[in-house]
Structures are given as structure tokens and as C-alpha cells.
Design an enzyme around this catalytic site. Structure first.
Site, PDB file in Angstrom:
ATOM      1  N   SER A 123       0.703  -1.249   0.080  1.00 34.40           N
ATOM      2  CA  SER A 123       0.049   0.005  -0.054  1.00 34.40           C
ATOM      3  C   SER A 123       0.800   1.313  -0.138  1.00 34.40           C
ATOM      4  CB  SER A 123      -0.634  -0.001   1.307  1.00 34.40           C
ATOM      5  OG  SER A 123      -1.422  -1.164   1.488  1.00 34.40           O
ATOM      6  N   HIS A 144      -2.321  -3.252  -6.556  1.00 32.43           N
ATOM      7  CA  HIS A 144      -2.853  -2.784  -5.286  1.00 32.43           C
ATOM      8  C   HIS A 144      -4.224  -2.779  -5.322  1.00 32.43           C
ATOM      9  CE1 HIS A 144      -3.773   0.397  -2.047  1.00 32.43           C
ATOM     10  NE2 HIS A 144      -3.324  -1.020  -1.423  1.00 32.43           N
ATOM     11  N   GLU A 180      -5.042  -0.319  -8.508  1.00 32.71           N
ATOM     12  CA  GLU A 180      -4.099   0.650  -8.853  1.00 32.71           C
ATOM     13  C   GLU A 180      -2.916  -0.153  -9.208  1.00 32.71           C
ATOM     14  OE1 GLU A 180      -4.636   4.595  -5.638  1.00 32.71           O
ATOM     15  OE2 GLU A 180      -3.797   2.647  -4.882  1.00 32.71           O
ATOM     16  N   ASN A 236      -4.659   5.729  -1.074  1.00 33.30           N
ATOM     17  CA  ASN A 236      -4.045   5.786   0.368  1.00 33.30           C
ATOM     18  C   ASN A 236      -3.657   7.138   0.655  1.00 33.30           C
ATOM     19  OD1 ASN A 236      -5.004   3.447   0.714  1.00 33.30           O
ATOM     20  ND2 ASN A 236      -3.183   1.970   0.655  1.00 33.30           N
TER      21      ASN A 236
HETATM   22  N1  LIG Z   1      -5.445  -4.471   4.682  1.00 33.38           N
HETATM   23  C1  LIG Z   1      -5.863  -3.712   3.988  1.00 33.38           C
HETATM   24  O1  LIG Z   1      -6.726  -2.967   3.747  1.00 33.38           O
HETATM   25  C2  LIG Z   1      -4.855  -3.476   2.697  1.00 33.38           C
HETATM   26  C3  LIG Z   1      -5.446  -2.951   1.581  1.00 33.38           C
HETATM   27  C4  LIG Z   1      -4.728  -2.949   0.625  1.00 33.38           C
HETATM   28  C5  LIG Z   1      -3.217  -3.649   0.387  1.00 33.38           C
HETATM   29  N2  LIG Z   1      -2.722  -3.891   1.692  1.00 33.38           N
HETATM   30  C6  LIG Z   1      -1.382  -4.730   1.724  1.00 33.38           C
HETATM   31  O2  LIG Z   1      -1.501  -5.962   1.614  1.00 33.38           O
HETATM   32  C7  LIG Z   1      -0.373  -6.423   2.234  1.00 33.38           C
HETATM   33  C8  LIG Z   1      -0.962  -7.609   3.263  1.00 33.38           C
HETATM   34  O3  LIG Z   1      -1.812  -6.547   3.955  1.00 33.38           O
HETATM   35  P1  LIG Z   1      -2.779  -7.523   5.009  1.00 33.38           P
HETATM   36  O4  LIG Z   1      -3.789  -6.451   5.859  1.00 33.38           O
HETATM   37  O5  LIG Z   1      -3.456  -8.611   4.364  1.00 33.38           O
HETATM   38  O6  LIG Z   1      -1.906  -8.084   6.225  1.00 33.38           O
HETATM   39  P2  LIG Z   1      -2.213  -9.490   7.309  1.00 33.38           P
HETATM   40  O7  LIG Z   1      -1.464  -9.202   8.292  1.00 33.38           O
HETATM   41  O8  LIG Z   1      -3.688  -9.570   7.380  1.00 33.38           O
HETATM   42  O9  LIG Z   1      -1.509 -10.711   6.473  1.00 33.38           O
HETATM   43  C9  LIG Z   1      -0.413 -10.763   6.086  1.00 33.38           C
HETATM   44  C10 LIG Z   1      -0.282 -12.362   5.887  1.00 33.38           C
HETATM   45  O10 LIG Z   1       1.080 -12.689   5.420  1.00 33.38           O
HETATM   46  C11 LIG Z   1       1.427 -13.982   6.075  1.00 33.38           C
HETATM   47  N3  LIG Z   1       2.727 -13.907   5.920  1.00 33.38           N
HETATM   48  C12 LIG Z   1       3.854 -13.565   6.600  1.00 33.38           C
HETATM   49  N4  LIG Z   1       5.050 -13.657   6.155  1.00 33.38           N
HETATM   50  C13 LIG Z   1       5.081 -14.693   5.192  1.00 33.38           C
HETATM   51  C14 LIG Z   1       5.886 -15.367   4.480  1.00 33.38           C
HETATM   52  N5  LIG Z   1       7.173 -15.077   4.537  1.00 33.38           N
HETATM   53  N6  LIG Z   1       5.289 -15.954   3.361  1.00 33.38           N
HETATM   54  C15 LIG Z   1       4.207 -16.505   3.207  1.00 33.38           C
HETATM   55  N7  LIG Z   1       3.196 -15.731   4.040  1.00 33.38           N
HETATM   56  C16 LIG Z   1       3.597 -14.728   5.156  1.00 33.38           C
HETATM   57  C17 LIG Z   1       1.135 -13.809   7.412  1.00 33.38           C
HETATM   58  O11 LIG Z   1       0.832 -15.281   7.962  1.00 33.38           O
HETATM   59  C18 LIG Z   1      -0.420 -13.349   7.040  1.00 33.38           C
HETATM   60  O12 LIG Z   1      -1.435 -14.252   6.949  1.00 33.38           O
HETATM   61  C19 LIG Z   1       0.235  -5.413   2.827  1.00 33.38           C
HETATM   62  O13 LIG Z   1       1.385  -4.846   1.925  1.00 33.38           O
HETATM   63  C20 LIG Z   1      -0.890  -4.065   2.889  1.00 33.38           C
HETATM   64  O14 LIG Z   1      -0.155  -2.831   3.015  1.00 33.38           O
HETATM   65  C21 LIG Z   1      -3.438  -3.949   2.741  1.00 33.38           C
END
Ligand SMILES: NC(=O)c1ccc[n+]([C@@H]2O[C@H](COP(=O)([O-])OP(=O)(O)OC[C@H]3O[C@@H](n4cnc5c(N)ncnc54)[C@H](O)[C@@H]3O)[C@@H](O)[C@H]2O)c1
Length: 609
Positions: A134, A155, A167, A205
Site C-alpha cells: 500500500s 494494489h 491501482e 491511500n
Molecule cells: N489491509 C488492507 O486494507 C490492505 C489493503 C490493500 C493493500 N494492503 C497491503 O497488503 C499487504 C498485506 O496486508 P494485510 O492487511 O493482508 O496483512 P495481514 O497481516 O492481514 O496478512 C499478512 C499475511 O502474510 C502472511 N505471511 C507473513 N510472512 C509470510 C511469508 N514469509 N510467506 C508467506 N506468508 C507470509 C501472514 O501469515 C499473514 O497471513 C500489505 O502490503 C498491505 O499494505 C492491505
């Protein structure tokens, strides 16, 4: 919008087929991204770090698809086909033959760089490697591989199966055909893509997180309650959810990392420095929906259902009855748009109304306007003729303030000038009976200035109606440092009796809604001014990525650029926040007379549409 794949650099290009993709990390975003692909017939290798995390990811996916089946949005057979397309695996080695990988692990640069280096080793040479980051630099992630030209940002928005926007983030080295292939893929997934360069927060964002952080700051400083902050933005701006509920959906840990990165990458704008409460909540394990508790408490981890907790306000009826003053008759001073709407609202709700204008001619105009508006309700079948007549019959027309001697509440809606309002309140102080509640509808002046023009500041409150008052469901109840609890409770009870939601806030410039809304609009203008994106794409991003009913430029043209500039100036002057300085482009457009729809031209030319 994206460039059509066929026209890249003038030569025909056949978009690459993506028959199987990999998703790394099955958390909030990853599980949703898996669903998006599998729903659209693409095979997915879904990878997690451990067996336990994998099971959590699988449970999220089955939970979401089961809900879709229960709601009749997905046939059982389609759900089964969808799930059969997903191959759940632990470890990145399983990704050796996919055409594209989307990484969705936590928002840490070093972690993402490590994963990309590993993906580069494991994946076939032609595979595209994408990050769902993000806020981190896609460029910095790409240089961890030997194929930075095949690295791109894709994204998605939360929840990925629902939100239409993607995006597409192109770095300076991402090759044009990779961009075109990914754009074509987004279309195949039924998404709308906007392609942009690699800047912290991209479009959505960058515009959203300053607003979210500001809302958390309001909550942290007890400026307003969580329910009131969220209700204000939902009801005042038509947003699908309030900022604190959205923080819970995003995840506070993720939101913290995004803010922190944006602060560091985006020029150290103080508005992105995470409000300390966010870090405290993350440390305490209050991560939002995913942990079952964030700003709100949820039925269980992962559930969207909010349950009452110790901060939930006690059920209204009895609480409001205590300490509120009975209001039967209401005086409304003024004859403009707001006064007219407010007279209608009170009369329709059964109050005896005394309208005071500056003369019979003005009263006649207000009477006609109220009648026309009530007639519309009759035509639409929302109001009976008898109720219309009764409402009109409850309004008494006057041109002198002395007729307000016996009313229980006065609502002032005269011109937005402090000297005029102060003189009016001084007169009301002399005329009105003891115990009357005196309310101002000001949207920008300090209520305390008006209150101190009287000898009874404890009885003075702000009642900030939104335009058009008969339709908008929100009223901001503004309490000054001198307003009594009884006056505030009475004002809230009146809002409820009008069928509206009254949210209580402190006496600061912009109250809740304008203070949170206008800096975001101003930021959108600054983004346009910096040529990062176009007005159309910025509008799309906020509508399709965040569910806003209008994009910022559509809204600015409706509200009026002059009005927006005036509000932004006041916020800047009161709060002295450098990031609130009005965008020069906004000032120039106002100077040029491009004020929005009302002059035929603002950010867009409305004379041609
Ligand atoms: N939460 C949101 O609203 C949102 C929206 C768009 C983008 N994002 C982006 O998406 C990405 C993930 O965010 P999220 O909110 O889903 O996080 P989250 O913490 O909910 O999930 C992350 C997942 O990654 C896994 N993980 C960690 N290390 C790992 C590895 N080495 N190999 C495989 N899996 C691994 C974890 O076990 C976890 O299930 C981030 O870059 C975030 O910025 C988030």
C-alpha cells in the site's frame, strides 16, 4: 484508465495469458485476492508461512464464499469449482510454474525484499512478480530481484472481491508490455485499473490515510466518541463506513505501517505521523476485525459483526429523558436556504414554530419555499395533504424577535458573520425566557464567541444542520467549554425527535465533518497540481477503491470551489497545520471565477455536458 494493450507503442500486442497465479500471504488481503482470481476461472497457488496460517487463510476463503452462497450471490456448484481451483501450500517453492505472483505479506520492506529475492530464484524466468503493498516503494522491492522490469505493483482494495479498483503501479523500469498485460488481466477480473507511478500511498491511500489518522486523533483527544465520528462521516458524506470502523477493517497493524511509511516517504507530513494511540492498540493486540477487537468489539476474530462493549452508549430513551428540557416551541431566525429547511424540519416533526425574518416580504418567500418543498413530499406520496396543512399551520410568521419571548429553543440561521450573530444573541438574551436553549447553525464561526455575547453561555449550543436540512440525516451538536451537559442532552434529544442523528463534538473549526472532509479534498487538488494523476482517475480511485459516492473533484464542483477554499482557509488558520494550507491551484481557480457547477466551470467544464 489504462492504455489498450493492442496499441502499446503502435504495435499489436497480444496480452499474455495468465493460467495460474500465486498469492503469497493469506491475511486480510491475500485471502480476498485468491478469491478474486479463483472466481474468474484462474488457478491459484495460495502460499503461507506455516500450516496454521494456511488453515486461517483457507478458513477466511471458505467463510467468504459460504457467505456469498448464503446470500444467493454464488451458486453452490460455482463455490465448489472456485475452491477446487485453489492449491493451498506452505512455502514459496510451490510457485515454480505460475505465470504471476502477487505478494500480500505484512507491510515491511525487508520482509518483502527477502520474499522477492526468493521468488526470483523459485519462479520461472518469464513470471511477473507483483506486490500488493500500500505504501512501500515498488522500486525498492523490485531491486531485490534480477528482473526488476518484470516487477509491478497490483494494489487491490479491501475487501478485494467487492472493491472494483486496482491501482497498477509502474516503476521507472517496469516494461511496457508487463504493464499492458497486467492491465488486461485486471479487466478480465472485472476490475477498473488506474495506472500510476511509484509514489507513497499511490492515489487512494495518499488521500485516505491523512483523513483516517486525523479521525483517530479526534477520538484520542476525546473530541468526539467513536460512534459519533463514524456516524458523522457516514451520514454527512454518504461514506460506506466511518473512519474508525474502516481502521478496524484495514487492520491497525497494517494501518500503522502504512502511515509510518507514508510519513517517511511522503515528505514527513505530520498528518501521516501515526497518532500514538494506534501504536498502543497494536501493542495491546487490538488489531481490528481480525483480532476481534480494535476501535470496536466484534463477535469473534474475523467477524464483521460489532457487539456492545463498555464504551457503547447506553440505550437512548431513558438516558435522554434525564436532564433534558422539554421543547415544544421553536423559534427560527433567518430566511435563507438553511433557515427555510430548518423551519420545515421542525414543523413537520410537530413543533410549534415561530419564524422570524427581516420583514413580511421575506416571510412570504420562506412560506412559499416551505410549501413547495412540502408539496413535493405530497406528490411523492411521503406526506399526506392533511399533514402538510398541519405542518404549515404550526408555523407562525413574524418580523420581530420579541415574538420569541416564550419559545423553548431558538435556532439562529442568519448570515455567516460574527458581528451579526453576536448582536442577535445579545438581543435574544434580553428577550427570551430563562431556560431557553439558544442554538446557532454556524458552520465555521466559534460557537463560544456567540455564546459569550449572552449572559447565559451554558444555554448556548451549536446545531450544525447539513444542506438540504429536510433530507440530510445528520446534525452536529457543538458544545463549547461553557455549554452545560443539560443543554447538550436537550439538543441531542431534539435531534432524535426530528428523526436525525445528533453527533456531539467540541467547538473547533470544521467540527467533525468539514474538518475531516476538506483537507482530503485539498490534498486531491494538490495531487492533481503535482500531475501525479488526472481528475478522472483520482475520482475513480476514491469511488471504486473506497466506496465514496462522489470523487473529490466531482464533490468540489458541487460544493463550490469558493466555499471549499473558505473552509480550508479557516481550518488552516485555526489549527496552523502546514498540510492544511490551501492548494494554490484551488486559489487560482477561485480567482479565475471557476467556482464549480454554479458558474458552469470548476475542475470540469459543465457547459459541455
Ligand atoms: N489491509 C488492507 O486494507 C490492505 C489493503 C490493500 C493493500 N494492503 C497491503 O497488503 C499487504 C498485506 O496486508 P494485510 O492487511 O493482508 O496483512 P495481514 O497481516 O492481514 O496478512 C499478512 C499475511 O502474510 C502472511 N505471511 C507473513 N510472512 C509470510 C511469508 N514469509 N510467506 C508467506 N506468508 C507470509 C501472514 O501469515 C499473514 O497471513 C500489505 O502490503 C498491505 O499494505 C492491505
Amino acid at each position: 484508465m489504462s492504455v489498450a494493450a493492442e496499441s502499446i507503442q503502435g504495435r499489436p500486442v497480444v496480452a499474455r495469458e495468465f493460467t495460474s497465479v500465486g498469492v503469497v500471504g493469506l491475511g486480510t488481503m491475500g485471502a480476498g485476492i485468491v478469491e478474486v482470481f479463483a472466481r474468474n476461472g484462474v488457478d491459484v497457488v495460495a502460499v503461507e508461512i506455516s500450516g496454521a496460517a494456511l488453515e486461517r487463510g483457507r478458513a477466511t476463503l471458505t467463510g467468504s464464499t459460504d457467505r456469498a452462497v448464503a446470500k444467493g450471490k454464488l451458486a453452490e456448484a460455482d463455490r465448489d469449482a472456485l475452491l477446487s481451483r485453489v492449491d493451498f501450500q506452505v512455502g514459496l517453492d510451490a510457485l515454480h510454474s505460475v505465470d504471476l505472483v502477487i505478494e500480500a505479506v505484512p507491510e515491511h520492506l525487508d520482509l518483502k525484499q527477502r520474499i522477492f529475492a526468493e521468488l526470483d530464484r523459485v519462479c520461472k524466468p518469464e513470471a511477473i512478480l507483483a506486490t500488493n503493498t500500500s505504501s512501500l516503494s515498488v522500486t525498492e522491492i523490485s531491486v531485490a530481484t534480477t528482473r526488476p522490469n518484470q516487477v509491478i505493483g497490483i494494489h487491490f482494495f479491501n475487501p478485494a472481491p467487492v472493491m472494483k479498483l486496482v491501482e497498477v503501479v509502474r516503476t521507472v523500469v517496469t516494461s511496457a508490455d508487463v504493464v499492458a498485460d497486467v492491465e488486461a488481466l485486471c479487466k478480465r477480473l472485472g476490475k477498473v485499473d488506474v495506472t500510476i507511478s511509484d509514489r507513497a500511498g499511490f492515489i487512494a491511500n495518499a488521500l485516505l490515510f491523512g483523513y483516517l489518522n486525523h479521525a483517530v486523533g479526534m477520538f484520542e483527544s476525546h473530541y468526539a466518541s467513536r460512534e459519533d465520528i463514524d456516524a458523522a462521516m457516514k451520514l454527512g458524506c454518504g461514506l460506506p463506513m466511518g473512519p474508525l470502523a474502516l481502521m478496524d477493517l484495514i487492520g491497525l497493524d497494517t494501518a500503522y505501517e502504512i502511515l509510518d511509511t507514508m510519513y517517511r516517504r511522503g515528505g514527513r507530513d505530520r498528518r501521516h505521523a501515526p497518532v500514538p494511540l494506534i501504536k498502543q492498540m497494536v501493542t495491546a493486540g487490538l488489531l481490528g476485525r481480525k483480532s476481534g477487537r480494535g476501535f470496536y468489539t466484534y463477535e469473534r476474530p474475523g467477524s464483521p459483526v460489532v457487539v456492545p462493549d463498555e464504551h457503547t452508549p447506553v440505550a437512548t430513551e431513558s438516558a435522554l429523558a434525564d436532564g433534558t428540557r422539554g421543547i415544544m416551541t421553536v423559534g427560527v431566525v433567518g430566511s435563507g436556504t438553511m433557515a427555510t429547511g430548518i423551519i420545515e424540519v421542525f414543523a413537520k416533526a410537530g413543533y410549534e414554530v415561530v419564524s422570524v425574518t427581516r420583514g413580511a416580504e421575506k416571510s412570504a418567500k420562506v412560506f412559499e419555499a416551505v410549501k413547495t418543498s412540502l408539496n413535493k413530499g405530497v406528490v411523492r406520496g411521503k406526506l399526506s395533504e392533511a399533514d402538510r396543512d398541519a405542518a404549515l399551520g404550526r408555523i407562525n410568521w413574524s418580523a420581530t424577535l420579541e415574538h420569541l419571548a416564550d419559545v423553548d429553543l431558538v435556532v439562529e440561521a442568519v448570515v455567516e458573520e460574527l458581528s451579526v450573530k453576536k448582536a442577535l444573541f445579545a438581543s435574544l438574551d434580553e428577550i427570551c425566557k430563562p431556560g431557553v436553549v439558544l442554538a446557532t447553525t454556524t458552520s465555521s464561526l466559534p460557537v463560544i464567541d456567540v455564546a459569550m455575547a449572552t449572559q447565559r453561555p451554558a444555554d448556548v449550543v451549536g446545531l450544525h444542520f447539513f444542506n438540504p436540512a429536510p433530507i440530510m440525516p445528520l446534525i452536529e451538536v457543538v458544545q463549547t467549554i461553557r455549554t452545560s451537559a443539560e443543554t447538550t442532552a436537550t439538543a441531542k434529544a431534539v435531534c432524535a425527535a426530528l428523526g436525525k442523528t445528533g453527533v456531539v463534538c467540541g467547538d473547533r473549526s470544521g467540527f467533525i465533518v468539514n474538518a475531516l472532509l476538506f483537507p482530503y479534498l485539498n490534498d486531491a487538488v494538490k495531487m492533481l497540481e503535482a500531475s501525479y494523476s488526472t481528475a478522472d482517475d483520482i475520482d475513480y480511485a476514491m469511488k471504486l477503491g473506497c466506496g465514496y459516492p462522489m470523487g473529490p473533484f466531482e464533490l468540489l464542483d458541487v460544493v463550490g470551489l469558493d466555499v471549499s477554499l473558505a473552509i480550508q482557509r479557516e481550518l488552516y488558520l485555526e489549527l496552523r497545520e502546514p498540510g492544511f494550507a490551501p492548494a494554490p491551484l484551488l486559489e487560482h481557480l477561485v480567482t479565475a471565477g471557476y467556482l464549480g457547477r454554479k458558474t458552469g466551470r470548476g475542475f470540469r467544464d459543465h457547459t459541455r455536458r
